[in-house]
Write a protein that holds these residues in place. Structure first.
Motif: not given
Length: 89
Positions: A43-55
């Motif tokens: 879940l932490k990895g997924m959160g980091r991926d979402l937070a660093t994705a190009e929005t």
């Protein structure tokens, strides 16, 4: 042929080490803690991926959050833990 046989029936003659894990579930406290730790890291990895994705194309996440890059990275590290070196790009 698999140890379970053609119809999924497991022979009672199989040694415990040869039986499929589904027939010998591990309900120990350690097993549950290991599963919880794995879920937490996922879940932490997924959160980091979402937070660093190009929005927004061409706009970096720190700008959208109203932070400078160092402050944003510090916040990510605090919330999601340090990025593993193998995951760094």
């Amino acid at each position: 042929m698999s140890p379970a046989g053609a119809r999924g029936v497991v022979s009672p003659c199989l040694r415990a080490a040869d039986r499929p894990a589904e027939l010998e579930p591990d309900y120990s406290e350690k097993s549950f803690r290991d599963g919880l730790d794995l879920s937490d890291q996922t879940l932490k990895g997924m959160g980091r991926d979402l937070a660093t994705a190009e929005t927004v194309p061409g706009v970096e996440a720190p700008v959208l959050a109203g932070m400078d890059k160092d402050q944003y990275n510090a916040t990510l590290n605090k919330e999601f833990g340090l990025r593993l070196s193998s995951a760094a790009s």
